[in-house]
Scaffold this motif. Structure first.
Motif, PDB file in Angstrom:
ATOM      1  N   VAL A 207      39.370  62.568  22.348  1.00 32.69           N
ATOM      2  CA  VAL A 207      40.369  61.760  21.644  1.00 32.69           C
ATOM      3  C   VAL A 207      40.843  60.584  22.487  1.00 32.69           C
ATOM      4  CG1 VAL A 207      42.294  63.225  22.412  1.00 32.69           C
ATOM      5  CG2 VAL A 207      42.519  61.857  20.345  1.00 32.69           C
ATOM      6  N   PHE A 208      40.953  60.741  23.820  1.00 32.59           N
ATOM      7  CA  PHE A 208      41.464  59.647  24.640  1.00 32.59           C
ATOM      8  C   PHE A 208      40.514  58.458  24.591  1.00 32.59           C
ATOM      9  CE2 PHE A 208      42.353  57.548  28.791  1.00 32.59           C
ATOM     10  CZ  PHE A 208      43.657  57.163  28.493  1.00 32.59           C
ATOM     11  N   GLY A 209      39.218  58.726  24.629  1.00 32.97           N
ATOM     12  CA  GLY A 209      38.246  57.638  24.504  1.00 32.97           C
ATOM     13  C   GLY A 209      38.345  56.956  23.160  1.00 32.97           C
ATOM     14  N   GLN A 210      38.617  57.737  22.092  1.00 34.00           N
ATOM     15  CA  GLN A 210      38.765  57.154  20.762  1.00 34.00           C
ATOM     16  C   GLN A 210      40.031  56.307  20.670  1.00 34.00           C
ATOM     17  OE1 GLN A 210      36.278  57.449  18.581  1.00 34.00           O
ATOM     18  NE2 GLN A 210      35.238  58.661  20.124  1.00 34.00           N
ATOM     19  N   VAL A 211      41.108  56.756  21.309  1.00 32.49           N
ATOM     20  CA  VAL A 211      42.357  55.979  21.308  1.00 32.49           C
ATOM     21  C   VAL A 211      42.157  54.653  22.041  1.00 32.49           C
ATOM     22  CG1 VAL A 211      44.734  55.925  22.186  1.00 32.49           C
ATOM     23  CG2 VAL A 211      43.870  57.969  21.064  1.00 32.49           C
ATOM     24  N   ILE A 212      41.465  54.689  23.184  1.00 36.73           N
ATOM     25  CA  ILE A 212      41.179  53.445  23.916  1.00 36.73           C
ATOM     26  C   ILE A 212      40.328  52.519  23.057  1.00 36.73           C
ATOM     27  CG2 ILE A 212      40.028  52.450  25.936  1.00 36.73           C
ATOM     28  CD1 ILE A 212      40.743  54.967  27.470  1.00 36.73           C
ATOM     29  N   SER A 213      39.349  53.080  22.351  1.00 39.15           N
ATOM     30  CA  SER A 213      38.513  52.271  21.453  1.00 39.15           C
ATOM     31  C   SER A 213      39.365  51.609  20.376  1.00 39.15           C
ATOM     32  CB  SER A 213      37.434  53.142  20.803  1.00 39.15           C
ATOM     33  OG  SER A 213      36.572  53.675  21.771  1.00 39.15           O
ATOM     34  N   ALA A 214      40.349  52.349  19.861  1.00 35.08           N
ATOM     35  CA  ALA A 214      41.232  51.785  18.838  1.00 35.08           C
ATOM     36  C   ALA A 214      42.055  50.628  19.397  1.00 35.08           C
ATOM     37  CB  ALA A 214      42.152  52.873  18.292  1.00 35.08           C
ATOM     38  N   VAL A 215      42.552  50.790  20.616  1.00 36.11           N
ATOM     39  CA  VAL A 215      43.331  49.714  21.254  1.00 36.11           C
ATOM     40  C   VAL A 215      42.436  48.504  21.516  1.00 36.11           C
ATOM     41  CG1 VAL A 215      44.675  49.079  23.298  1.00 36.11           C
ATOM     42  CG2 VAL A 215      44.958  51.343  22.268  1.00 36.11           C
ATOM     43  N   ILE A 216      41.190  48.744  21.950  1.00 37.87           N
ATOM     44  CA  ILE A 216      40.243  47.647  22.168  1.00 37.87           C
ATOM     45  C   ILE A 216      39.983  46.914  20.862  1.00 37.87           C
ATOM     46  CG2 ILE A 216      37.841  47.082  22.742  1.00 37.87           C
ATOM     47  CD1 ILE A 216      37.900  49.319  24.805  1.00 37.87           C
ATOM     48  N   PHE A 249      42.005  38.417  28.622  1.00 34.93           N
ATOM     49  CA  PHE A 249      42.128  39.024  29.946  1.00 34.93           C
ATOM     50  C   PHE A 249      42.280  40.538  29.874  1.00 34.93           C
ATOM     51  CE2 PHE A 249      43.753  34.802  31.736  1.00 34.93           C
ATOM     52  CZ  PHE A 249      42.547  34.549  32.370  1.00 34.93           C
ATOM     53  N   MET A 250      42.746  41.049  28.739  1.00 37.97           N
ATOM     54  CA  MET A 250      42.920  42.496  28.592  1.00 37.97           C
ATOM     55  C   MET A 250      41.617  43.203  28.224  1.00 37.97           C
ATOM     56  SD  MET A 250      45.926  43.216  29.422  1.00 37.97           S
ATOM     57  CE  MET A 250      45.828  44.929  28.939  1.00 37.97           C
ATOM     58  N   ILE A 251      40.595  42.441  27.815  1.00 35.89           N
ATOM     59  CA  ILE A 251      39.342  43.061  27.369  1.00 35.89           C
ATOM     60  C   ILE A 251      38.690  43.870  28.486  1.00 35.89           C
ATOM     61  CG2 ILE A 251      36.972  42.580  26.630  1.00 35.89           C
ATOM     62  CD1 ILE A 251      38.082  40.263  24.969  1.00 35.89           C
ATOM     63  N   SER A 252      38.526  43.260  29.658  1.00 38.91           N
ATOM     64  CA  SER A 252      37.826  43.945  30.751  1.00 38.91           C
ATOM     65  C   SER A 252      38.532  45.215  31.210  1.00 38.91           C
ATOM     66  CB  SER A 252      37.625  42.982  31.926  1.00 38.91           C
ATOM     67  OG  SER A 252      36.690  41.979  31.584  1.00 38.91           O
ATOM     68  N   PRO A 253      39.860  45.181  31.512  1.00 37.03           N
ATOM     69  CA  PRO A 253      40.519  46.438  31.911  1.00 37.03           C
ATOM     70  C   PRO A 253      40.379  47.546  30.874  1.00 37.03           C
ATOM     71  CG  PRO A 253      41.949  44.567  32.387  1.00 37.03           C
ATOM     72  CD  PRO A 253      40.789  44.036  31.606  1.00 37.03           C
ATOM     73  N   MET A 279      41.686  44.295  36.953  1.00 37.36           N
ATOM     74  CA  MET A 279      43.069  44.388  36.473  1.00 37.36           C
ATOM     75  C   MET A 279      43.987  43.453  37.249  1.00 37.36           C
ATOM     76  SD  MET A 279      43.637  48.450  35.715  1.00 37.36           S
ATOM     77  CE  MET A 279      42.837  49.256  34.332  1.00 37.36           C
ATOM     78  N   LEU A 280      43.768  43.367  38.578  1.00 39.22           N
ATOM     79  CA  LEU A 280      44.595  42.492  39.409  1.00 39.22           C
ATOM     80  C   LEU A 280      44.447  41.039  38.987  1.00 39.22           C
ATOM     81  CD1 LEU A 280      46.481  42.283  41.875  1.00 39.22           C
ATOM     82  CD2 LEU A 280      44.431  41.984  43.291  1.00 39.22           C
ATOM     83  N   ILE A 281      43.199  40.611  38.738  1.00 42.52           N
ATOM     84  CA  ILE A 281      42.960  39.240  38.289  1.00 42.52           C
ATOM     85  C   ILE A 281      43.656  38.981  36.959  1.00 42.52           C
ATOM     86  CG2 ILE A 281      41.183  37.635  37.470  1.00 42.52           C
ATOM     87  CD1 ILE A 281      39.267  38.925  39.492  1.00 42.52           C
ATOM     88  N   SER A 282      43.477  39.900  36.024  1.00 40.57           N
ATOM     89  CA  SER A 282      44.021  39.716  34.677  1.00 40.57           C
ATOM     90  C   SER A 282      45.538  39.657  34.685  1.00 40.57           C
ATOM     91  CB  SER A 282      43.544  40.852  33.756  1.00 40.57           C
ATOM     92  OG  SER A 282      42.146  40.870  33.658  1.00 40.57           O
ATOM     93  N   PHE A 283      46.173  40.671  35.271  1.00 34.13           N
ATOM     94  CA  PHE A 283      47.628  40.752  35.221  1.00 34.13           C
ATOM     95  C   PHE A 283      48.287  39.703  36.117  1.00 34.13           C
ATOM     96  CE2 PHE A 283      46.502  45.161  33.932  1.00 34.13           C
ATOM     97  CZ  PHE A 283      47.048  45.097  32.666  1.00 34.13           C
ATOM     98  N   SER A 284      47.611  39.307  37.204  1.00 34.36           N
ATOM     99  CA  SER A 284      48.188  38.281  38.089  1.00 34.36           C
ATOM    100  C   SER A 284      48.276  36.936  37.372  1.00 34.36           C
ATOM    101  CB  SER A 284      47.339  38.134  39.357  1.00 34.36           C
ATOM    102  OG  SER A 284      47.360  39.319  40.111  1.00 34.36           O
ATOM    103  N   LEU A 285      47.211  36.573  36.646  1.00 35.48           N
ATOM    104  CA  LEU A 285      47.214  35.286  35.947  1.00 35.48           C
ATOM    105  C   LEU A 285      48.227  35.268  34.808  1.00 35.48           C
ATOM    106  CD1 LEU A 285      43.392  34.542  35.834  1.00 35.48           C
ATOM    107  CD2 LEU A 285      45.099  33.595  37.367  1.00 35.48           C
ATOM    108  N   ILE A 286      48.369  36.405  34.131  1.00 33.80           N
ATOM    109  CA  ILE A 286      49.384  36.488  33.071  1.00 33.80           C
ATOM    110  C   ILE A 286      50.784  36.355  33.679  1.00 33.80           C
ATOM    111  CG2 ILE A 286      50.393  38.003  31.310  1.00 33.80           C
ATOM    112  CD1 ILE A 286      47.569  39.185  30.921  1.00 33.80           C
ATOM    113  N   GLY A 307      34.916  38.810  32.701  1.00 31.77           N
ATOM    114  CA  GLY A 307      33.845  39.180  31.777  1.00 31.77           C
ATOM    115  C   GLY A 307      32.526  39.419  32.486  1.00 31.77           C
ATOM    116  N   ILE A 308      32.234  38.588  33.501  1.00 35.52           N
ATOM    117  CA  ILE A 308      30.988  38.745  34.260  1.00 35.52           C
ATOM    118  C   ILE A 308      30.994  40.059  35.032  1.00 35.52           C
ATOM    119  CG2 ILE A 308      29.651  37.802  36.181  1.00 35.52           C
ATOM    120  CD1 ILE A 308      30.535  35.010  35.223  1.00 35.52           C
ATOM    121  N   ILE A 309      32.154  40.413  35.610  1.00 26.94           N
ATOM    122  CA  ILE A 309      32.265  41.687  36.336  1.00 26.94           C
ATOM    123  C   ILE A 309      31.978  42.857  35.400  1.00 26.94           C
ATOM    124  CG2 ILE A 309      33.868  43.238  37.525  1.00 26.94           C
ATOM    125  CD1 ILE A 309      35.282  40.764  38.628  1.00 26.94           C
ATOM    126  N   LEU A 310      32.574  42.818  34.210  1.00 32.00           N
ATOM    127  CA  LEU A 310      32.344  43.880  33.227  1.00 32.00           C
ATOM    128  C   LEU A 310      30.864  43.958  32.854  1.00 32.00           C
ATOM    129  CD1 LEU A 310      33.311  46.003  31.165  1.00 32.00           C
ATOM    130  CD2 LEU A 310      33.760  44.123  29.580  1.00 32.00           C
TER     131      LEU A 310
END
Length: 563
Positions: A207-216, A249-253, A279-286, A307-310
């Protein structure tokens, strides 16, 4: 496990439903303007830094002004409004990227947008504007002053469109029907998927993987609607571009969290280091943007770096899966969605970069459409996996019921067993409600076993168990706690109600003895209430009931002896 043909059937149905949805959207969003819309590509007079350029195509402006723009740079564009077609509600449509603008007709100001934000160095972003033009526009001069709002950037002016207001709006929907449908679908699916995953959490262990998929899915939906600037159709949102960058920026995390759920992490230290960097890159820029230290658009390289890292992490996992040859089919299916998403993202990035170096390359909207298609492919794969997990949950559920029956149900009588009774008694220790425990013991079971055999003894046990079960209220817990011993636990019951049930048991046993006179069906019983003991526990209350049952049994034996 469900078979291969069943899986193919699910894939086929999902793809068919998706294609049907797209065909319906194509039909729904078909539109032909009543009056042709004029694309104002050429014929512009442009002034920049004191230099005038005549009869210029706006798309070629970057070649005329090769250096980068800086905050406060002003570009003035002029156009003579001399269209042959008649427009009932003449409207100018502007697609503006990081500019504050002032629009004039014959030097008379019509509209000004984002000028206050420009003066205060606030973020402006990308915006669409519909500007009403006076009906007597023929032969008049349209002037648009563009004020660049970022620290630096390339010159990019989109050609305005001119037409009737409704034609422009419906043409906009027609042009962007794909991201509009996909964005709405992604958001609705994400919300629905989130709550249904929680609802079926008992049936679906993953279920946790499904919840993350829903948030994505929800995040991708918001990104799709914001990057095509479709969100203002539903909400009064000013900074759509900011939402575009934040959701990107939230896509990769989020994808890294999903990968950690659906795939075995072989090198945890390296994996979580990469996740932490992303996560550090994403949240720092925000954070830098909201602290007004730097605009989020100033670090576009980080926009692509996450995106390239992902993509590199996914490629590494896919290569490793191919080498191992022992990865489960479920893992392969679950990794397909993120892989297709990153593949489309990579293709989209290539198209976007080619557009910057090659004039004949596909425009940026093409890359965005490809990226949006990747969003939909991800969600479709997740939906197929969701259906597969639901189908596979049925045999799991049946197996769980079977195991539960073995663990808590007495095989001979169908009543709850001693294990269930022990757990029930444990749960009653902290109960403040009154309850009653009734202790039963079958009379003559040993005599029946020795005389008529164990099959007759089993029949005696089953008959008595059935009568005990049907004589008490539905909220009573009837348990077989020994070979010939039973216990019944009832909450919120009166003594009169218990006595009525016991009288019903005695009457039913008497009737059974008349029908089957060879074997005597008889029970000894005793009961006790919680309120009878100030500090009583379920165990001490049961002992009191058992003592009273023993007294009842002694009276039964005395009657038999005297008879």
């Amino acid at each position: 496990m469900i078979g291969r043909h069943r899986r193919l059937h699910i894939v086929g149905v999902t793809v068919f439903a998706f294609v049907a949805l797209l065909l319906f959207a194509v039909i729904l969003f078909q539109y032909t303007p009543k009056v042709p819309i004029a694309a104002m590509k050429t014929g512009w007079r442009v002034a920049f830094d004191g230099v005038y350029y005549d009869d210029l195509e706006l798309k070629q402006l970057a070649k005329v002004i090769p250096h980068k723009l800086h905050h406060g740079d002003k570009i003035t564009t002029e156009y003579i409004l001399n269209f042959e077609d008649y427009y009932e509600s003449p409207t100018l449509f502007l697609d503006v990227h990081y500019f504050a603008i002032c629009v004039y007709v014959d030097n008379e100001l019509l509209e000004a947008y984002s000028m206050e934000d420009f003066r205060k160095h606030r973020f402006v972003g990308k915006n669409y504007y519909y500007i009403s033009i006076p009906e007597n526009y023929h032969g008049k001069k349209l002037t648009i002053d563009y004020y660049y709002t970022e620290k630096n950037g390339v010159v990019k002016l989109e050609p305005p469109l001119f037409g009737d207001f409704l034609d422009l709006q419906f043409s906009f929907f027609h042009k962007n029907w794909f991201p509009l449908v996909c964005g709405i679908f992604l958001c609705m699916f994400g919300i629905y998927f989130f709550f249904t995953s929680l609802l079926f959490s008992v049936l679906i262990p993953e279920v946790f993987g499904q919840v993350i998929s829903a948030v994505i899915s929800l995040n991708l939906g918001i990104w799709t609607l914001s990057t095509f600037r479709l969100l203002p159709l539903f909400f009064n949102i000013q900074y759509v571009t900011l939402i575009d960058y934040i959701t990107y920026f939230m896509i990769s995390p989020l994808f890294f969290l999903l990968i950690a759920q659906i795939h075995k992490v072989y090198n945890k230290k390296l994996f979580w280091t990469v996740v932490g960097m992303s996560m550090l890159i994403s949240f720092s820029l925000i954070a830098l943007h909201f602290l007004n230290i730097a605009h989020i658009t100033e670090y576009r390289f980080a926009y692509y770096l996450t995106g390239i890292i992902l993509a590199l992490v996914l490629v590494g996992y896919d290569i490793d899966d191919i080498r191992r040859h022992n990865v489960s089919i479920v893992t392969v299916l679950q990794m397909t969605g993120p892989t297709l998403f990153c593949l489309c993202g990579t293709i989209a990035l290539v198209f976007y970069l080619l557009y910057g170096f090659w004039d004949n390359a596909a425009p940026p909207n093409v890359s965005l459409f490809i990226f949006t298609a990747g969003n939909m492919l991800f969600v479709l794969t997740r939906f197929m996996i969701y259906l597969l997990l639901l189908l596979e949950s049925r045999p799991r559920r049946l197996e769980f019921k079977s195991l539960t029956r073995l663990a808590y149900i007495d095989a001979l009588t169908g009543l709850s067993n001693r294990t269930f009774y022990s757990e029930l008694a444990e749960s009653l220790k902290n109960s403040k409600n009154d309850y009653c425990i009734v202790s039963f013991d079958l009379n003559n079971l040993k005599f029946v076993n020795d005389t008529f055999g164990h099959s007759a003894g089993d029949k005696l046990i089953r008959n008595c168990a059935k009568i005990i079960k049907t004589s008490f209220p539905s909220n009573a817990h009837c348990c077989r706690v020994g070979g010939d011993e039973f216990a019944v636990v009832i909450e919120d019951v009166t003594e009169n109600r218990v006595d009525m049930s016991l009288k019903k048991i005695c009457s039913s046993l008497s009737s059974l003895n008349k029908r089957e006179p060879n074997i005597e069906h008889s029970v000894a019983y005793g009961y006790a209430f919680r309120h009878e003991q100030t500090d009583g526990t379920p165990h001490t209350i049961y002992l009191l009931a058992d003592k009273r049952m023993y007294d009842c049994k002694q009276r039964y034996k005395m009657r038999k002896t005297n008879a």
